[in-house]
Design a protein around this motif. Structure first.
Motif, PDB file in Angstrom:
ATOM      1  N   SER A  37       0.831  -1.212   0.000  1.00  0.00           N
ATOM      2  CA  SER A  37       0.000   0.000   0.000  1.00  0.00           C
ATOM      3  C   SER A  37       0.861   1.256   0.000  1.00  0.00           C
ATOM      4  O   SER A  37       0.367   2.367  -0.250  1.00  0.00           O
ATOM      5  N   GLU A  38       2.158   1.116   0.281  1.00  0.00           N
ATOM      6  CA  GLU A  38       3.067   2.260   0.312  1.00  0.00           C
ATOM      7  C   GLU A  38       3.639   2.573  -1.078  1.00  0.00           C
ATOM      8  O   GLU A  38       4.248   3.627  -1.273  1.00  0.00           O
ATOM      9  N   CYS A  39       3.472   1.648  -2.030  1.00  0.00           N
ATOM     10  CA  CYS A  39       4.022   1.853  -3.375  1.00  0.00           C
ATOM     11  C   CYS A  39       3.342   3.039  -4.057  1.00  0.00           C
ATOM     12  O   CYS A  39       2.133   3.237  -3.928  1.00  0.00           O
ATOM     13  N   GLU A  40       4.128   3.794  -4.798  1.00  0.00           N
ATOM     14  CA  GLU A  40       3.588   4.939  -5.527  1.00  0.00           C
ATOM     15  C   GLU A  40       3.747   4.782  -7.044  1.00  0.00           C
ATOM     16  O   GLU A  40       3.428   5.691  -7.804  1.00  0.00           O
ATOM     17  N   HIS A  41       4.235   3.635  -7.480  1.00  0.00           N
ATOM     18  CA  HIS A  41       4.458   3.386  -8.899  1.00  0.00           C
ATOM     19  C   HIS A  41       3.273   2.630  -9.499  1.00  0.00           C
ATOM     20  O   HIS A  41       2.364   2.188  -8.788  1.00  0.00           O
ATOM     21  N   GLY A  67       7.383   0.811   7.113  1.00  0.00           N
ATOM     22  CA  GLY A  67       6.019   1.231   7.398  1.00  0.00           C
ATOM     23  C   GLY A  67       5.994   2.567   8.112  1.00  0.00           C
ATOM     24  O   GLY A  67       7.022   3.212   8.337  1.00  0.00           O
ATOM     25  N   GLU A  68       4.821   3.000   8.495  1.00  0.00           N
ATOM     26  CA  GLU A  68       4.656   4.295   9.137  1.00  0.00           C
ATOM     27  C   GLU A  68       5.417   4.387  10.452  1.00  0.00           C
ATOM     28  O   GLU A  68       5.954   5.437  10.802  1.00  0.00           O
ATOM     29  N   ASP A  69       5.460   3.268  11.196  1.00  0.00           N
ATOM     30  CA  ASP A  69       6.166   3.282  12.480  1.00  0.00           C
ATOM     31  C   ASP A  69       7.613   2.831  12.356  1.00  0.00           C
ATOM     32  O   ASP A  69       8.371   2.856  13.325  1.00  0.00           O
ATOM     33  N   GLY A  70       8.011   2.415  11.150  1.00  0.00           N
ATOM     34  CA  GLY A  70       9.379   1.973  10.938  1.00  0.00           C
ATOM     35  C   GLY A  70       9.683   0.608  11.522  1.00  0.00           C
ATOM     36  O   GLY A  70      10.821   0.157  11.490  1.00  0.00           O
ATOM     37  N   LYS A  71       8.665  -0.084  12.042  1.00  0.00           N
ATOM     38  CA  LYS A  71       8.885  -1.358  12.715  1.00  0.00           C
ATOM     39  C   LYS A  71       8.158  -2.531  12.059  1.00  0.00           C
ATOM     40  O   LYS A  71       8.289  -3.660  12.507  1.00  0.00           O
ATOM     41  N   SER A  72       7.385  -2.261  11.015  1.00  0.00           N
ATOM     42  CA  SER A  72       6.621  -3.326  10.367  1.00  0.00           C
ATOM     43  C   SER A  72       7.555  -4.313   9.675  1.00  0.00           C
ATOM     44  O   SER A  72       8.403  -3.929   8.869  1.00  0.00           O
ATOM     45  N   PHE A  73       7.391  -5.588   9.991  1.00  0.00           N
ATOM     46  CA  PHE A  73       8.230  -6.652   9.430  1.00  0.00           C
ATOM     47  C   PHE A  73       7.678  -7.073   8.079  1.00  0.00           C
ATOM     48  O   PHE A  73       6.468  -7.225   7.908  1.00  0.00           O
ATOM     49  N   GLY A  74       8.555  -7.272   7.103  1.00  0.00           N
ATOM     50  CA  GLY A  74       8.062  -7.699   5.802  1.00  0.00           C
ATOM     51  C   GLY A  74       9.167  -7.874   4.785  1.00  0.00           C
ATOM     52  O   GLY A  74      10.333  -8.083   5.120  1.00  0.00           O
ATOM     53  N   ILE A  75       8.770  -7.776   3.523  1.00  0.00           N
ATOM     54  CA  ILE A  75       9.675  -7.967   2.386  1.00  0.00           C
ATOM     55  C   ILE A  75       9.684  -6.690   1.556  1.00  0.00           C
ATOM     56  O   ILE A  75       8.641  -6.065   1.353  1.00  0.00           O
ATOM     57  N   LYS A  76      10.840  -6.316   1.070  1.00  0.00           N
ATOM     58  CA  LYS A  76      10.926  -5.129   0.218  1.00  0.00           C
ATOM     59  C   LYS A  76      10.224  -5.380  -1.109  1.00  0.00           C
ATOM     60  O   LYS A  76      10.336  -6.452  -1.691  1.00  0.00           O
ATOM     61  N   CYS A  77       9.486  -4.392  -1.564  1.00  0.00           N
ATOM     62  CA  CYS A  77       8.810  -4.483  -2.863  1.00  0.00           C
ATOM     63  C   CYS A  77       9.832  -4.759  -3.952  1.00  0.00           C
ATOM     64  O   CYS A  77      10.973  -4.287  -3.893  1.00  0.00           O
ATOM     65  N   VAL A  78       9.427  -5.513  -4.960  1.00  0.00           N
ATOM     66  CA  VAL A  78      10.327  -5.858  -6.052  1.00  0.00           C
ATOM     67  C   VAL A  78      10.700  -4.626  -6.890  1.00  0.00           C
ATOM     68  O   VAL A  78      11.725  -4.614  -7.572  1.00  0.00           O
ATOM     69  N   GLN A  79       9.887  -3.557  -6.823  1.00  0.00           N
ATOM     70  CA  GLN A  79      10.132  -2.374  -7.633  1.00  0.00           C
ATOM     71  C   GLN A  79      10.633  -1.164  -6.850  1.00  0.00           C
ATOM     72  O   GLN A  79      11.209  -0.246  -7.435  1.00  0.00           O
ATOM     73  N   CYS A  80      10.393  -1.134  -5.547  1.00  0.00           N
ATOM     74  CA  CYS A  80      10.788   0.038  -4.766  1.00  0.00           C
ATOM     75  C   CYS A  80      11.133  -0.386  -3.345  1.00  0.00           C
ATOM     76  O   CYS A  80      11.207  -1.579  -3.046  1.00  0.00           O
ATOM     77  N   ASP A  81      11.328   0.576  -2.461  1.00  0.00           N
ATOM     78  CA  ASP A  81      11.729   0.288  -1.081  1.00  0.00           C
ATOM     79  C   ASP A  81      10.548   0.113  -0.130  1.00  0.00           C
ATOM     80  O   ASP A  81      10.749  -0.034   1.081  1.00  0.00           O
ATOM     81  N   ALA A  82       9.329   0.133  -0.646  1.00  0.00           N
ATOM     82  CA  ALA A  82       8.161  -0.067   0.211  1.00  0.00           C
ATOM     83  C   ALA A  82       8.186  -1.479   0.810  1.00  0.00           C
ATOM     84  O   ALA A  82       8.789  -2.398   0.249  1.00  0.00           O
ATOM     85  N   VAL A  83       7.538  -1.647   1.949  1.00  0.00           N
ATOM     86  CA  VAL A  83       7.544  -2.927   2.652  1.00  0.00           C
ATOM     87  C   VAL A  83       6.247  -3.691   2.393  1.00  0.00           C
ATOM     88  O   VAL A  83       5.150  -3.168   2.604  1.00  0.00           O
TER      89      VAL A  83
END
Length: 243
Positions: A37-41, A67-83
């Motif tokens: 949801s953080e992706c802008e592309h 994420g917004e709190d900087g603590k959300s665990f996840g995987i980096k988007c394949v196209q950008c730095d979003a989580v």
């Protein structure tokens, strides 16, 4: 003779370019949403490539936080730095890969969240932060020039044994014993009652550890020096972790 029926003209379905596999694909080959949801592309990665990307990141334990709190665990988007968070990974990955991701996410939360406790109900997967209640030290009296006055002691606050209740299923845990809450029974009495059972469990785990050490040594997964209390962790951190 009746005239031949005219053939219906079919419109060519538009295609879109996947920036990962460099292939033009039809619309339903792409997901309905961006990886996060953080992706802008634009949605420029096809479902197949996104699934392969998520699988590779989970298998290689390549995770990030953000994420917004900087603590959300996840995987980096394949196209950008979003989580890509839990819900994003569940949509993109296979069931098996998602289950593995969820296990690692739970481990990360437990190890990196102060005061975190998982519910002790084996049927519940919820958890919460538990903050111990602090007891203020009793005020003491002091005498000064014939006048009594009250002042708070400067000794450290003391925590008392208490329970933690799961907000999902209501199961209670005894904080002092780190076991399911033993209502109506003191911690000392409860620990004495389960002592034999705990010791039996420890002996069973020790037998399992020794058997696993022998298996790992014979398979060449760990060396003789690595076998022992850390052998299980060493093995699971390596190839056994991905089986």
């Amino acid at each position: 003779m009746a005239p031949a029926a005219k053939r219906r003209k079919t419109a060519t379905e538009p295609k879109y370019h996947c920036v990962v596999c460099d292939t033009d694909r039809i619309g339903n080959s792409f997901p309905d949403y961006n990886p996060s949801s953080e992706c802008e592309h634009l949605i420029d990665t096809c479902k197949t490539c996104l699934k392969k990307w998520v699988t590779a990141q989970v298998e290689e334990s390549t995770f990030t936080t953000g994420g917004e709190d900087g603590k959300s665990f996840g995987i980096k988007c394949v196209q950008c730095d979003a989580v890509m968070k839990n819900v994003n990974v569940e949509i993109a990955a296979t069931k098996k890969v998602y289950q593995r991701f969820e296990e690692l996410e739970r481990k990360h939360i437990g190890e990196n969240t102060p005061g975190w406790r998982w519910c002790m109900n084996p049927e519940c997967r919820a958890g919460r932060v538990h903050e111990p209640k602090m007891l203020e030290a009793e005020p003491k009296t002091a005498k000064k020039r014939g006048v009594f006055f009250f002042s708070k002691a400067k000794s450290p606050s003391v925590t008392e044994p208490e329970t933690c209740e799961c907000q999902e299923c209501g199961t209670k845990a005894c904080i002092a014993c780190d076991r399911p809450f033993h209502e109506g029974e003191s911690c000392a009495a409860y620990q004495a009652r389960i002592k034999d059972r705990v010791e039996e469990e420890d002996r069973a785990l020790e037998a399992i550890r020794k058997a696993l050490d022998a298996t790992l040594l014979s398979a060449g997964i760990v060396s003789a020096s690595a076998a022992g209390t850390d052998s299980i962790a060493s093995a699971t951190h390596g190839r056994l972790e991905h089986e």
